[in-house]
Design a protein around this motif. Structure first.
Motif, PDB file in Angstrom:
ATOM      1  N   UNK B  14       8.291   8.255  -2.790  1.00 25.73           N
ATOM      2  CA  UNK B  14       9.231   7.632  -3.733  1.00 25.73           C
ATOM      3  C   UNK B  14      10.271   8.662  -4.208  1.00 25.73           C
ATOM      4  N   UNK B  15       9.787   9.867  -4.579  1.00 24.10           N
ATOM      5  CA  UNK B  15      10.708  10.933  -5.021  1.00 24.10           C
ATOM      6  C   UNK B  15      11.665  11.322  -3.891  1.00 24.10           C
ATOM      7  N   UNK B  16      11.115  11.417  -2.684  1.00 22.93           N
ATOM      8  CA  UNK B  16      11.936  11.830  -1.532  1.00 22.93           C
ATOM      9  C   UNK B  16      13.062  10.831  -1.280  1.00 22.93           C
ATOM     10  N   UNK B  17      12.752   9.541  -1.392  1.00 22.58           N
ATOM     11  CA  UNK B  17      13.772   8.507  -1.146  1.00 22.58           C
ATOM     12  C   UNK B  17      14.897   8.654  -2.162  1.00 22.58           C
ATOM     13  N   UNK B  18      14.534   8.862  -3.422  1.00 18.11           N
ATOM     14  CA  UNK B  18      15.566   9.012  -4.468  1.00 18.11           C
ATOM     15  C   UNK B  18      16.369  10.293  -4.229  1.00 18.11           C
ATOM     16  N   UNK B  19      15.667  11.376  -3.908  1.00 15.96           N
ATOM     17  CA  UNK B  19      16.332  12.671  -3.710  1.00 15.96           C
ATOM     18  C   UNK B  19      17.338  12.607  -2.558  1.00 15.96           C
ATOM     19  N   UNK B  20      16.983  11.902  -1.503  1.00 19.51           N
ATOM     20  CA  UNK B  20      17.816  11.887  -0.299  1.00 19.51           C
ATOM     21  C   UNK B  20      18.887  10.800  -0.301  1.00 19.51           C
ATOM     22  N   UNK B  21      19.053  10.106  -1.432  1.00 19.00           N
ATOM     23  CA  UNK B  21      20.081   9.058  -1.503  1.00 19.00           C
ATOM     24  C   UNK B  21      21.237   9.546  -2.372  1.00 19.00           C
ATOM     25  N   UNK B  55      10.642  -1.970  -1.308  1.00 24.57           N
ATOM     26  CA  UNK B  55      10.661  -1.175  -2.535  1.00 24.57           C
ATOM     27  C   UNK B  55       9.263  -1.103  -3.160  1.00 24.57           C
ATOM     28  N   UNK B  56       8.515  -2.203  -3.087  1.00 27.71           N
ATOM     29  CA  UNK B  56       7.137  -2.186  -3.584  1.00 27.71           C
ATOM     30  C   UNK B  56       6.299  -1.225  -2.738  1.00 27.71           C
ATOM     31  N   UNK B  57       6.559  -1.235  -1.422  1.00 27.48           N
ATOM     32  CA  UNK B  57       5.810  -0.354  -0.520  1.00 27.48           C
ATOM     33  C   UNK B  57       6.154   1.121  -0.772  1.00 27.48           C
ATOM     34  N   UNK B  58       7.437   1.382  -1.078  1.00 27.96           N
ATOM     35  CA  UNK B  58       7.842   2.765  -1.383  1.00 27.96           C
ATOM     36  C   UNK B  58       7.112   3.218  -2.644  1.00 27.96           C
ATOM     37  N   UNK B  59       7.079   2.327  -3.620  1.00 28.24           N
ATOM     38  CA  UNK B  59       6.408   2.622  -4.889  1.00 28.24           C
ATOM     39  C   UNK B  59       4.918   2.907  -4.672  1.00 28.24           C
ATOM     40  N   UNK B  60       4.333   2.220  -3.698  1.00 24.59           N
ATOM     41  CA  UNK B  60       2.905   2.382  -3.423  1.00 24.59           C
ATOM     42  C   UNK B  60       2.641   3.557  -2.476  1.00 24.59           C
ATOM     43  N   UNK B  61       3.720   4.254  -2.081  1.00 30.25           N
ATOM     44  CA  UNK B  61       3.542   5.429  -1.224  1.00 30.25           C
ATOM     45  C   UNK B  61       3.235   5.107   0.231  1.00 30.25           C
ATOM     46  N   UNK B  62       3.547   3.909   0.677  1.00 29.38           N
ATOM     47  CA  UNK B  62       3.222   3.511   2.057  1.00 29.38           C
ATOM     48  C   UNK B  62       4.288   4.008   3.034  1.00 29.38           C
ATOM     49  N   UNK B  93      22.475   1.910   0.292  1.00 32.17           N
ATOM     50  CA  UNK B  93      22.351   3.370   0.443  1.00 32.17           C
ATOM     51  C   UNK B  93      20.903   3.778   0.688  1.00 32.17           C
ATOM     52  N   UNK B  94      19.973   3.078   0.035  1.00 30.21           N
ATOM     53  CA  UNK B  94      18.551   3.381   0.259  1.00 30.21           C
ATOM     54  C   UNK B  94      18.169   3.045   1.703  1.00 30.21           C
ATOM     55  N   UNK B  95      18.739   1.962   2.241  1.00 33.35           N
ATOM     56  CA  UNK B  95      18.473   1.600   3.641  1.00 33.35           C
ATOM     57  C   UNK B  95      18.931   2.722   4.578  1.00 33.35           C
ATOM     58  N   UNK B  96      20.097   3.311   4.287  1.00 30.41           N
ATOM     59  CA  UNK B  96      20.578   4.436   5.100  1.00 30.41           C
ATOM     60  C   UNK B  96      19.616   5.622   4.989  1.00 30.41           C
ATOM     61  N   UNK B  97      19.094   5.867   3.777  1.00 34.91           N
ATOM     62  CA  UNK B  97      18.141   6.957   3.578  1.00 34.91           C
ATOM     63  C   UNK B  97      16.889   6.713   4.425  1.00 34.91           C
ATOM     64  N   UNK B  98      16.398   5.466   4.409  1.00 32.51           N
ATOM     65  CA  UNK B  98      15.186   5.146   5.174  1.00 32.51           C
ATOM     66  C   UNK B  98      15.437   5.304   6.680  1.00 32.51           C
ATOM     67  N   UNK B  99      16.653   4.994   7.133  1.00 32.67           N
ATOM     68  CA  UNK B  99      16.979   5.192   8.551  1.00 32.67           C
ATOM     69  C   UNK B  99      16.855   6.678   8.894  1.00 32.67           C
TER      70      UNK B  99
END
Lengths: 323, 195
Positions: B14-21, B55-62, B93-99
């Motif tokens: 979750x932290x990584x996704x926020x950091x990289x966006x 987003x729920x899955x990111x929150x759950x660390x999946x 933007x989060x979708x781009x981060x996940x890519x």
């Protein structure tokens, strides 16, 4: 009026009709475009998926060059006719202003090439924005010598010109009307096109063709349902998808759509009485000529709208009669 | 001491996704699971998981399940979700981060959109070497790599028609100051790829 100009890769070739017609209408409207020297690609929707900072730096180089060139004196307004280019330029400027770390990093990368960009120094605007807001509908209507009477046009905006709304937009992000009003000022009959701001699929034709074709089909069907003679657009990606993939849609779904897709600048040029040769007409896959032949010199009094079916044919429930 | 605990813990997915966006706070923690995003998404029906679900899955660390999902690759960048999100989450933007993360971790290969990064890579290959995109090269290489039969079909119909109408170049165009652009991109990559 003087503006900086960022054509983008598509306008050099695939959307050459957009480029030709933009240049053709600039003169009668009193617009002078000064191209950013040695501009590079904006990265489209691809670079951000691979490397965010490199993508922002790629766009940053264009902004830095534009600000350095002092394109139009102090106003420094940069016009992009392609929605994807417009959004990338606009968004990079905006995000650099919002995010200090991004700003510092982009400028560190730009410095390696001897460049620098301060966010906010260039105001990025879409071509449609300057035409409707700086020139204005009335001034456009005054230039019209051959009104597009009797031509039913579905104005199609797509996505990236009006969204995201977190960034200030010149039109409504869900129900824009500027292109509708512009089309109306050319004398054409404007179709109230429900899917006007829906997505054409962008690059999905290359990722999942089935998904992309369905998105294109929806737009074509909607335009056909509303009796549109043609779709008018402001984005090279939208034009390519709706026009060049129309036959693929027909093959895939067994449909028989035949709706030409032109750029709004081409219609403006025709209404201004400019020669079709200078407007890139004929570059489209679905020939626009039969639709353009419908243009009449007088507005038709009778609406060609489909009649509503008589009430009796509708499957309405009937109330039992009271005894 | 609570503060120390917070700052010293290992960053979660979750932290990584926020950091990289990039672009300021993406407001991911504000998600109220309303589903407006998925309902607004033009390609939502073909996604493994709607954005709300992701987003729920990111929150759950999946992490692995998220990065294996085809969803980010089916995002068409139309920004409908971002406009409608009541919490102003930077969804696109989060979708781009996940890519980017899926590529970094190699997990995109297990998704049903495994060819998508290849398309982006071919596209930027021309940008990084010429400074401009090159449609003919892009379409040809992408299809030759993944759909040889399609490449022939494309070349024989749409490609030829684009060439005939003067809508496609046979050779790429190179910008004048390519060394400058290369230096900028090299530096950007050295700084970290993400911000």
């Amino acid at each position: 009026m003087k503006y900086g100009y960022y054509p983008g890769c598509s306008l050099e070739r695939n959307a050459i009709a957009y480029q030709q017609s933009t240049m053709a209408i600039a003169k009668p409207l009193g617009i002078e475009f000064i191209e950013v020297e040695d501009w590079n690609c904006c990265g489209a929707t691809e670079y951000f998926a691979i490397d965010a900072l490199a993508a922002y730096a790629l766009v940053g180089r264009n902004l830095a060059l534009a600000s350095q060139q002092k394109l139009n004196g102090d106003r420094n307004q940069l016009v992009a006719p392609c929605s994807a280019c417009f959004l990338n330029l606009y968004k990079t400027d905006h995000y650099m202003a919002e995010d200090n770390k991004l700003n510092a990093n982009v400028n560190e990368a730009l410095a390696a090439g001897g460049l620098h960009y301060d966010p906010g120094t260039v105001k990025v605007r879409h071509l449609l924005d300057i035409i409707v807001n700086d020139i204005g509908y009335e001034a456009i209507a005054e230039r019209v010598t051959k009104p597009l009477f009797n031509l039913r046009v579905a104005p199609y905006y797509g996505c990236m010109i009006v969204r995201p709304a977190s960034i200030e937009s010149f039109d409504n992000p869900e129900y824009p009307t500027s292109l509708d009003k512009l089309t109306h000022s050319l004398g054409a009959e404007v179709v109230d096109f429900p899917l006007k701001a829906h997505c054409c699929g962008g690059h999905m034709t290359q990722i999942s063709e089935n998904t992309a074709l369905e998105l294109i089909r929806r737009l074509l069907k909607n335009a056909a349902d509303y009796d549109a003679d043609m779709i008018v657009t402001l984005c090279p990606m939208c034009q390519l998808n709706l026009d060049a993939y129309q036959e693929n849609v027909n093959k895939h779904f067994g449909t028989n759509f035949h709706i030409p897709v032109l750029y709004f600048t081409q219609l403006m040029g025709l209404a201004f009485g400019l020669s079709a040769n200078n407007l890139g007409l004929g570059k489209e896959f679905i020939n626009a000529k039969p639709a353009l032949d419908k243009i009449s010199s007088e507005p038709l009094k009778k609406q060609r709208r489909k009649k509503r079916p008589p009430k009796e044919t509708l499957p309405m429930p009937t109330m039992p009669e009271e005894s | 001491m609570e503060t120390n605990l917070q700052t010293s813990r290992t960053p979660t997915f979750y932290d990584e996704v926020i950091r990289d966006t990039p672009g300021g706070d993406p407001n991911l923690e504000m998600c109220i699971q309303c589903g407006t995003c998925g309902g607004s998404c033009p390609s939502g029906a073909d996604m493994d998981h709607t954005p709300r679900n992701l987003f729920a899955m990111i929150n759950a660390g999946m992490k692995e399940d998220v990065l294996r999902s085809n969803s980010p690759w089916y995002c068409v960048s139309c920004y409908y979700c971002m406009v409608r999100c009541p919490q102003e989450i930077h969804i696109t933007d989060i979708m781009y981060t996940l890519k980017r993360m899926a590529i970094k971790e190699g997990l995109y290969r297990e998704s049903s959109a495994s060819e998508a990064p290849g398309f982006s890579e071919t596209f930027i290959h021309y940008v990084e070497n010429y400074g401009r995109s090159f449609e003919l090269g892009l379409a040809t290489w992408h299809h030759l790599r993944y759909h040889p039969i399609n490449a022939i079909r494309m070349a024989s119909t749409m490609g030829l028609e684009l060439l005939r109408k003067g809508r496609m170049d046979l050779t790429p165009t190179r910008i004048k100051n390519m060394p400058q652009l290369k230096k900028i991109l090299k530096k950007a990559k050295a700084i970290g790829g993400t911000t």
